[in-house]
Design an enzyme around this catalytic site. Structure first.
Site, mmCIF file in Angstrom:
data_model
loop_
_atom_site.group_PDB
_atom_site.id
_atom_site.type_symbol
_atom_site.label_atom_id
_atom_site.label_comp_id
_atom_site.label_asym_id
_atom_site.label_seq_id
_atom_site.Cartn_x
_atom_site.Cartn_y
_atom_site.Cartn_z
ATOM 1 N N ARG A 1 -20.803 3.354 5.403
ATOM 2 C CA ARG A 1 -21.015 3.864 4.055
ATOM 3 C C ARG A 1 -22.447 3.569 3.601
ATOM 4 O O ARG A 1 -22.903 2.433 3.656
ATOM 5 C CB ARG A 1 -19.999 3.263 3.079
ATOM 6 C CG ARG A 1 -18.655 3.967 3.181
ATOM 7 C CD ARG A 1 -17.621 3.328 2.324
ATOM 8 N NE ARG A 1 -17.180 2.050 2.842
ATOM 9 C CZ ARG A 1 -16.268 1.283 2.262
ATOM 10 N NH1 ARG A 1 -15.708 1.667 1.128
ATOM 11 N NH2 ARG A 1 -15.907 0.143 2.798
ATOM 12 N N LYS B 1 -19.772 -9.919 -11.825
ATOM 13 C CA LYS B 1 -19.786 -9.260 -10.517
ATOM 14 C C LYS B 1 -20.866 -8.166 -10.494
ATOM 15 O O LYS B 1 -21.681 -8.084 -9.582
ATOM 16 C CB LYS B 1 -18.398 -8.675 -10.253
ATOM 17 C CG LYS B 1 -18.333 -7.517 -9.327
ATOM 18 C CD LYS B 1 -18.040 -7.934 -7.915
ATOM 19 C CE LYS B 1 -18.159 -6.760 -6.970
ATOM 20 N NZ LYS B 1 -17.593 -6.935 -5.704
ATOM 21 N N GLY C 1 -27.684 -0.572 1.299
ATOM 22 C CA GLY C 1 -26.612 0.388 1.543
ATOM 23 C C GLY C 1 -25.270 -0.302 1.388
ATOM 24 O O GLY C 1 -25.159 -1.327 0.727
ATOM 25 N N GLU D 1 -14.294 -10.394 -6.727
ATOM 26 C CA GLU D 1 -14.617 -10.919 -5.385
ATOM 27 C C GLU D 1 -16.111 -10.743 -5.140
ATOM 28 O O GLU D 1 -16.723 -9.809 -5.645
ATOM 29 C CB GLU D 1 -13.776 -10.223 -4.313
ATOM 30 C CG GLU D 1 -13.784 -8.704 -4.329
ATOM 31 C CD GLU D 1 -15.010 -8.068 -3.727
ATOM 32 O OE1 GLU D 1 -15.682 -8.753 -2.947
ATOM 33 O OE2 GLU D 1 -15.299 -6.907 -4.063
ATOM 34 N N PHE D 2 -16.654 -11.657 -4.337
ATOM 35 C CA PHE D 2 -18.088 -11.592 -4.040
ATOM 36 C C PHE D 2 -18.319 -11.561 -2.534
ATOM 37 O O PHE D 2 -19.358 -12.004 -2.061
ATOM 38 C CB PHE D 2 -18.794 -12.803 -4.673
ATOM 39 C CG PHE D 2 -18.614 -12.881 -6.161
ATOM 40 C CD1 PHE D 2 -19.405 -12.110 -7.008
ATOM 41 C CD2 PHE D 2 -17.642 -13.687 -6.730
ATOM 42 C CE1 PHE D 2 -19.233 -12.151 -8.387
ATOM 43 C CE2 PHE D 2 -17.462 -13.744 -8.109
ATOM 44 C CZ PHE D 2 -18.257 -12.974 -8.941
ATOM 45 N N CYS E 1 -20.885 -1.481 -1.780
ATOM 46 C CA CYS E 1 -20.937 -2.113 -3.106
ATOM 47 C C CYS E 1 -22.217 -1.854 -3.881
ATOM 48 O O CYS E 1 -22.172 -1.310 -4.990
ATOM 49 C CB CYS E 1 -20.751 -3.621 -2.970
ATOM 50 S SG CYS E 1 -19.064 -4.077 -2.642
ATOM 51 N N ASP F 1 0.863 -1.185 0.000
ATOM 52 C CA ASP F 1 0.000 0.000 0.000
ATOM 53 C C ASP F 1 0.893 1.228 0.000
ATOM 54 O O ASP F 1 2.006 1.186 0.538
ATOM 55 C CB ASP F 1 -0.898 -0.003 1.246
ATOM 56 C CG ASP F 1 -2.170 0.794 1.018
ATOM 57 O OD1 ASP F 1 -3.251 0.190 0.945
ATOM 58 O OD2 ASP F 1 -2.060 2.040 0.890
ATOM 59 N N GLU G 1 -19.274 -7.825 3.636
ATOM 60 C CA GLU G 1 -18.698 -7.327 4.879
ATOM 61 C C GLU G 1 -19.376 -8.056 6.035
ATOM 62 O O GLU G 1 -20.562 -8.375 5.979
ATOM 63 C CB GLU G 1 -18.935 -5.816 4.999
ATOM 64 C CG GLU G 1 -18.130 -5.062 3.972
ATOM 65 C CD GLU G 1 -18.216 -3.557 4.146
ATOM 66 O OE1 GLU G 1 -18.295 -3.077 5.270
ATOM 67 O OE2 GLU G 1 -18.202 -2.875 3.112
HETATM 68 C C1 UDX Z 1 -22.599 -7.140 -1.121
HETATM 69 C C2 UDX Z 1 -22.693 -8.509 -1.819
HETATM 70 O O1 UDX Z 1 -23.542 -9.367 -1.045
HETATM 71 C C3 UDX Z 1 -21.334 -9.107 -2.023
HETATM 72 O O2 UDX Z 1 -21.443 -10.334 -2.752
HETATM 73 C C4 UDX Z 1 -20.471 -8.116 -2.824
HETATM 74 O O3 UDX Z 1 -19.169 -8.619 -3.024
HETATM 75 C C5 UDX Z 1 -20.406 -6.779 -2.086
HETATM 76 O O4 UDX Z 1 -21.734 -6.295 -1.859
HETATM 77 P P1 UDX Z 1 -22.333 -6.311 1.392
HETATM 78 O O5 UDX Z 1 -22.439 -4.918 0.865
HETATM 79 O O6 UDX Z 1 -21.281 -6.610 2.405
HETATM 80 O O7 UDX Z 1 -22.079 -7.353 0.195
HETATM 81 O O8 UDX Z 1 -23.714 -6.673 2.095
HETATM 82 P P2 UDX Z 1 -25.059 -7.493 1.878
HETATM 83 O O9 UDX Z 1 -25.206 -8.372 3.061
HETATM 84 O O10 UDX Z 1 -25.199 -8.129 0.565
HETATM 85 O O11 UDX Z 1 -26.124 -6.310 2.045
HETATM 86 C C6 UDX Z 1 -26.105 -5.132 1.226
HETATM 87 C C7 UDX Z 1 -27.249 -4.206 1.593
HETATM 88 O O12 UDX Z 1 -28.498 -4.785 1.229
HETATM 89 C C8 UDX Z 1 -27.366 -3.922 3.095
HETATM 90 O O13 UDX Z 1 -27.726 -2.568 3.242
HETATM 91 C C9 UDX Z 1 -28.483 -4.812 3.555
HETATM 92 O O14 UDX Z 1 -29.149 -4.344 4.707
HETATM 93 C C10 UDX Z 1 -29.379 -4.769 2.336
HETATM 94 N N1 UDX Z 1 -30.281 -5.925 2.223
HETATM 95 C C11 UDX Z 1 -29.772 -7.167 2.019
HETATM 96 C C12 UDX Z 1 -31.650 -5.726 2.291
HETATM 97 O O15 UDX Z 1 -32.130 -4.589 2.474
HETATM 98 N N2 UDX Z 1 -32.473 -6.798 2.126
HETATM 99 C C13 UDX Z 1 -32.010 -8.043 1.893
HETATM 100 O O16 UDX Z 1 -32.838 -8.968 1.713
HETATM 101 C C14 UDX Z 1 -30.619 -8.242 1.868
#
Ligand code: UDX
Length: 430
Positions: A325, A202, A255, A149-150, A258, A30, A153
């Site tokens: 975020r 992705k 939110g 990557e998938f 991603c 980094d 968090e």
């Molecule tokens: C997401 C993808 O799941 C992951 O594969 C990708 O690599 C990065 O983006 P992440 O942002 O960590 O991961 O969280 P995720 O658990 O998927 O939730 C994203 C948002 O959707 C959150 O704000 C969550 O509260 C919301 N959400 C999720 C809903 O409102 N309803 C749902 O049914 C599922």
């Protein structure tokens, strides 16, 4: 294998730790000396379950080191993974400055037959430009591939170790073979496609999930209009095997780092190419408007916010992370304060980070104590489904003869139970 990972943000650190745990010799790079100093002590500047332990083990085994020097990290690397950030520009497009800068810096140090892997999320059509950019600075035979990557968090380590799939994008067989070998310890189907298809898979995955969330939120609105319970609708339609019962949690909209960004980037790309996919701009704008609309609806129910004490439970964008975020707290708390409420924000892990994002003052404080947040509250608002919040007993905060609302923004509570305690209850789509 020797692996260099450029960018020690969330994706870079997880990737470096996981590949080191497989016995590879990994160097994380980094340009930020402070980050490197703290990673050398196995200290991660964000909360991610299991990550520090994995770092410690890999460092103790001598498989993982960190540097700011391209000349140290790149020459020995068989595989160079680019995992730098791609923040959004104000028009929704991805800012690729860091990706181009990393490629320009790594290119002169590449060894013969190195594989450069783009893990940063870059929009469709970027690979040709990146290749030209590296070619301008490199004088060896190398391959440029995509391995998106998938990971989510809060469960990033498990998501990487037990990934649902490994997607490898590239053209040269020798490079694909190296990447298949690197990912062998992950017991998941490996899909080999072109770099563009890998990268687009992705975006497609994230846009699909974001669409699904937006869809159930719209159904929740319809339920509210007709007096049906969206949870009953989910229960009923989920038995269709094409639909299923999973990943249907209505709420304030998606939110995090991603979904909002990736959907906007896809919308921006589609608009630029003759509006080939207008769905994504619509999804993005529906999602952005949702928190305000929900707050307006609740405001009518609770008869305004002025002089009310609101216990705002959950400041991160989702449970098991301290990331704020695009978190509901960042949209809703300023609006509640502007409407005259006094707000006490609670979060089990994000409280200290939240203090730097949401400045506290007379009307707004942040606490790690649920008791402190809820005591004397007129409105308890359960915003994020942290287990600490769901499993808590709210009976002690009920004050006889006083109207108190319990606002359940993730439909995690029983309306009957809360009403039996004397709260007025309001959920989402019910
Ligand atoms: C997401 C993808 O799941 C992951 O594969 C990708 O690599 C990065 O983006 P992440 O942002 O960590 O991961 O969280 P995720 O658990 O998927 O939730 C994203 C948002 O959707 C959150 O704000 C969550 O509260 C919301 N959400 C999720 C809903 O409102 N309803 C749902 O049914 C599922």
């Amino acid at each position: 294998m020797h692996v260099a990972v450029i960018g020690t943000g969330f994706v870079g650190v997880v990737s470096a730790a996981v590949f080191a745990s497989f016995g590879n010799d990994v160097t994380g790079l980094d340009i930020d000396q402070k980050k490197i100093d703290s990673l050398e002590k196995s200290s991660v500047p964000f909360f991610e379950p299991g990550l520090e332990e994995l770092l410690q083990e890999a460092q103790a085994a001598g498989n993982l080191s960190f540097t700011t020097d391209y000349e140290v990290a790149i020459p020995p690397a068989d595989i160079v993974i680019v995992a730098v950030g791609t923040p959004s520009n104000s028009d929704g497009s991805a800012n690729l400055d860091y990706v181009y800068a990393a490629c320009a810096s790594l290119a002169p140090h590449l060894s013969e037959h190195a594989v450069v892997v783009v893990k940063s999320t870059v929009p469709p059509g970027t690979f040709t430009a990146l290749k030209q950019h590296i070619d301008a600075h490199a004088d060896v035979r190398y391959a440029l591939c995509s391995v998106p990557e998938f990971l989510r968090e809060g469960s990033a380590v498990a998501d990487t170790l037990e990934a649902g799939r490994v997607v490898i994008g590239g053209e040269e067989e020798w490079a694909i073979k190296k990447l298949v070998d690197l990912h062998k310890p992950i017991p998941a189907p490996t899909v080999v496609v072109s770099a563009e298809a890998a990268q687009l898979s992705k975006y497609a995955a994230n846009a699909y999930l974001a669409t699904r969330i937006t869809f159930i939120n719209q159904i929740a609105n319809v339920c509210e209009a007709v007096g049906a319970d969206v949870q009953d609708v989910i229960e009923a339609f989920g038995y269709d095997a094409r639909i299923g019962h999973h990943y249907w949690y209505p709420g304030l909209g998606y939110g995090g780092s991603c979904f909002p960004k990736d959907v906007k980037e896809l919308a921006h790309f589609a608009e630029k190419h003759g509006d080939v996919a207008p769905l994504f701009a619509a999804i993005s704008s529906i999602n952005q408007e949702r928190p305000r609309k929900i707050l307006d609806r609740i405001s009518q129910k609770v008869d305004g916010w002025s002089d009310k004490k609101v216990a705002f439970l959950g400041l991160s964008f989702k449970p098991h992370t301290d990331d704020l975020r695009e978190a509901p707290s960042t949209f809703l708390i300023p609006q509640l304060l502007a409407a005259g409420a006094t707000v006490v924000g609670f979060d089990p892990k994000a409280a200290s980070h939240a203090r730097s994002v949401l400045p506290v003052h007379d009307q707004f404080s942040i606490t790690e104590s649920l008791d402190e947040a809820c005591s004397e509250a007129d409105i308890i608002m359960a915003v994020i489904e942290w287990p600490e919040i769901i499993e808590h007993d709210y009976a002690p905060y009920r004050r006889e003869g006083v109207q108190q609302w319990f606002i359940d923004l993730r439909n995690q509570f029983s309306a009957e139970d809360l009403q039996a305690l004397g709260y007025d209850y309001s959920g989402i789509g019910r």
